[in-house]
Design a protein around this motif. Structure first.
Motif, short mmCIF file in Angstrom:
data_model
loop_
_atom_site.label_atom_id
_atom_site.label_comp_id
_atom_site.label_asym_id
_atom_site.label_seq_id
_atom_site.Cartn_x
_atom_site.Cartn_y
_atom_site.Cartn_z
N ARG A 158 0.85 -1.18 0.00
CA ARG A 158 0.00 0.00 0.00
C ARG A 158 0.89 1.23 0.00
NH1 ARG A 158 -3.50 -1.66 3.55
NH2 ARG A 158 -2.20 -1.05 5.32
N PHE A 159 0.53 2.25 -0.79
CA PHE A 159 1.33 3.47 -0.86
C PHE A 159 0.50 4.60 -1.43
CE2 PHE A 159 2.00 0.89 -4.62
CZ PHE A 159 1.77 1.77 -5.67
N ARG A 160 1.03 5.80 -1.31
CA ARG A 160 0.43 6.97 -1.97
C ARG A 160 1.25 7.24 -3.22
NH1 ARG A 160 -3.44 9.19 0.62
NH2 ARG A 160 -3.38 11.04 -0.71
N TYR A 161 0.53 7.53 -4.32
CA TYR A 161 1.21 7.69 -5.60
C TYR A 161 0.91 9.05 -6.20
CZ TYR A 161 3.18 6.35 -10.11
OH TYR A 161 3.95 6.27 -11.24
N ALA A 162 1.97 9.77 -6.57
CA ALA A 162 1.83 11.09 -7.18
C ALA A 162 1.73 10.92 -8.69
CB ALA A 162 3.02 11.97 -6.82
N ALA A 163 0.52 10.89 -9.20
CA ALA A 163 0.31 10.70 -10.63
C ALA A 163 0.61 11.99 -11.38
CB ALA A 163 -1.12 10.26 -10.91
N PRO A 164 1.17 11.89 -12.60
CA PRO A 164 1.46 13.10 -13.38
C PRO A 164 0.18 13.75 -13.89
CG PRO A 164 1.86 11.15 -14.70
CD PRO A 164 1.56 10.66 -13.31
N SER A 165 0.23 15.05 -14.06
CA SER A 165 -0.93 15.76 -14.60
C SER A 165 -1.03 15.56 -16.10
CB SER A 165 -0.83 17.26 -14.30
OG SER A 165 -0.77 17.49 -12.90
N SER A 166 -2.25 15.61 -16.63
CA SER A 166 -2.50 15.47 -18.06
C SER A 166 -3.74 16.28 -18.40
CB SER A 166 -2.69 13.99 -18.43
OG SER A 166 -3.91 13.52 -17.90
N PRO A 167 -4.06 16.44 -19.72
CA PRO A 167 -5.26 17.20 -20.09
C PRO A 167 -6.54 16.63 -19.48
CG PRO A 167 -3.83 16.92 -21.98
CD PRO A 167 -3.25 16.09 -20.89
N THR A 168 -6.57 15.32 -19.17
CA THR A 168 -7.78 14.69 -18.64
C THR A 168 -7.62 14.27 -17.18
OG1 THR A 168 -7.07 12.53 -19.46
CG2 THR A 168 -8.45 13.87 -20.91
N HIS A 169 -6.48 14.60 -16.56
CA HIS A 169 -6.21 14.13 -15.21
C HIS A 169 -5.49 15.22 -14.45
CE1 HIS A 169 -4.61 11.64 -11.93
NE2 HIS A 169 -5.57 10.78 -12.24
N ASP A 170 -5.93 15.49 -13.23
CA ASP A 170 -5.37 16.61 -12.48
C ASP A 170 -4.17 16.23 -11.64
OD1 ASP A 170 -6.60 15.06 -10.60
OD2 ASP A 170 -7.83 16.65 -9.73
N GLY A 171 -3.69 15.00 -11.75
CA GLY A 171 -2.54 14.58 -10.97
C GLY A 171 -2.91 14.40 -9.51
N GLY A 172 -2.02 14.81 -8.61
CA GLY A 172 -2.28 14.67 -7.19
C GLY A 172 -1.92 13.28 -6.68
N GLU A 173 -1.90 13.11 -5.35
CA GLU A 173 -1.56 11.83 -4.73
C GLU A 173 -2.82 11.05 -4.39
OE1 GLU A 173 1.00 12.02 -1.41
OE2 GLU A 173 2.72 12.81 -2.52
N ARG A 174 -2.77 9.76 -4.69
CA ARG A 174 -3.88 8.87 -4.38
C ARG A 174 -3.33 7.60 -3.76
NH1 ARG A 174 -5.58 11.89 -8.60
NH2 ARG A 174 -7.79 12.47 -8.72
N GLU A 175 -4.09 7.01 -2.85
CA GLU A 175 -3.65 5.76 -2.24
C GLU A 175 -3.88 4.60 -3.19
OE1 GLU A 175 -5.34 3.28 1.41
OE2 GLU A 175 -4.07 4.94 2.09
N ARG A 176 -2.90 3.71 -3.30
CA ARG A 176 -3.00 2.55 -4.17
C ARG A 176 -2.66 1.30 -3.36
NH1 ARG A 176 -2.55 5.39 -9.21
NH2 ARG A 176 -3.16 3.50 -10.32
N THR A 177 -3.33 0.22 -3.67
CA THR A 177 -3.03 -1.09 -3.10
C THR A 177 -2.77 -2.04 -4.26
OG1 THR A 177 -4.44 -0.69 -1.18
CG2 THR A 177 -3.85 -2.98 -1.66
N VAL A 178 -1.59 -2.66 -4.27
CA VAL A 178 -1.19 -3.44 -5.44
C VAL A 178 -0.60 -4.79 -5.01
CG1 VAL A 178 -0.66 -1.33 -6.72
CG2 VAL A 178 1.19 -2.55 -5.54
N GLU A 179 -0.58 -5.70 -5.98
CA GLU A 179 0.09 -6.99 -5.82
C GLU A 179 1.36 -6.94 -6.69
OE1 GLU A 179 -2.82 -9.86 -6.95
OE2 GLU A 179 -4.11 -9.47 -5.20
N PRO A 180 2.53 -6.72 -6.08
CA PRO A 180 3.74 -6.48 -6.86
C PRO A 180 4.29 -7.77 -7.48
CG PRO A 180 4.26 -6.57 -4.53
CD PRO A 180 2.77 -6.66 -4.62
#
Length: 324
Positions: A158-180
């Protein structure tokens, strides 16, 4: 049975215990080709040598290699352990060419059995050391170790991820849960290929954009997955860009791969001495210039707008050359 064969079997047992978190006696006996009783005797031999092998009884119980109060005498003394761990941390950080993945595997094993006092010494030496590295993003070795363990042990992260901004996405940090599944290094950056539980699909994550990374205790069953290297390369070289170009080049594929880094483009085999370069970009003029700089005979397959950009570039170069 000879002493040599017993020693070899005990070392094989140690290797199995380091490979995954837990084994049943039946599983170990099958791997080693011995009885359950022989497994118990070999476990006692490892304990006598200083290896912390824990046993749990009942359904689902088994053997597990734990962290000990001292380094097992068959491995390394204190000074050797510190020197090895620091070297592995530096290699995992990318300062030793080609050694990153092997260093991570070895560091995860060493860190598992290293006592706390030596871990503190390693962090002190590593924290007081600076390394001259090439252009790229530096990744904390603790993050690499955490993710390496999670991949090995098949536990969710589990982690917080800083997604890059794009014309359709405002970026920002969101919590993600993944199976690595696997980490992949391009030489400049580190990426994690993982199954995103909330978004129900495979994703690529840049390690330098991950915050507050935590390995949970939630184990998962491994899914069938794409090739990690190919998947990450496609995600990095193609997905983030506005335009995706396909250009046939009159050149051997290996020669083009020497000139085009994997994070920039993907090279596909074609026929009769040709290959196909697949590369993404935000600007068509930029793509046209970089394809021309390769110096090979080329044919733009797509998009059509790239052909127009190439024509504009040709006119500009002709005008620069002047009459005659």
């Amino acid at each position: 049975m000879s002493v040599e064969s017993t020693t070899e079997r005990v070392l094989r047992l140690l290797g199995l215990l380091q490979r995954r978190p837990s084994w049943t006696a039946v599983e170990l006996a099958a791997e080693l080709g011995v009885t359950d009783r022989s497994v118990r005797r070999d476990v006692e031999r490892l304990r006598a040598l200083g290896y912390p092998v824990h046993a749990t009884a009942g359904v689902g119980g088994g053997y597990q290699l734990g962290a000990g109060t001292r380094l097992p005498p068959l491995l390394l003394d204190d000074e050797e352990a510190i020197a090895t761990a620091v070297s592995l941390r530096l290699a995992a950080g990318g300062t030793v060419a080609g050694a990153g993945e092997a260093a991570l595997r070895a560091l995860a094993k060493l860190d598992q059995v290293m006592p706390p006092r030596l871990r503190a010494e390693v962090r002190a030496v590593y924290g007081a050391t600076e390394t001259l590295v090439g252009p790229g993003v530096e990744i904390d070795a603790e993050l690499l170790t955490t993710l390496a363990r999670a991949c090995r042990d098949a536990v969710r992260v589990r982690f917080r991820y800083a997604a890059p901004s794009s014309p359709t996405h405002d970026g920002g940090e969101r919590e993600r849960t993944v199976e690595p599944v696997r980490m992949v290094s391009t030489g400049r950056r580190w990426y994690l290929m993982a199954y995103d539980v909330d978004r129900d699909g495979w994703r690529t994550f840049r390690l330098d954009r991950m915050r507050e990374v935590e390995a949970t205790t939630w184990r998962f069953r491994a899914r069938e997955h794409p090739d990690p290297v190919a998947y990450v390369q496609r995600s990095v070289a193609e997905a983030p860009y506005r335009y995706l170009a396909r250009v046939r080049l009159h050149a051997p594929p290996d020669r083009v791969r020497e000139l085009v880094p994997p994070q920039v483009g993907r090279v596909e085999d074609d026929r009769d001495g040709w290959c196909v370069l697949v590369a993404g970009g935000q600007d068509l003029d930029w793509l046209a210039v970089h394809v021309a700089r390769l110096g090979f005979e080329a044919e733009v397959l797509e998009p059509a707008e790239l052909r127009q950009a190439v024509a504009r570039l040709a006119r500009r170069l002709a005008a620069m050359a002047g009459p005659g």
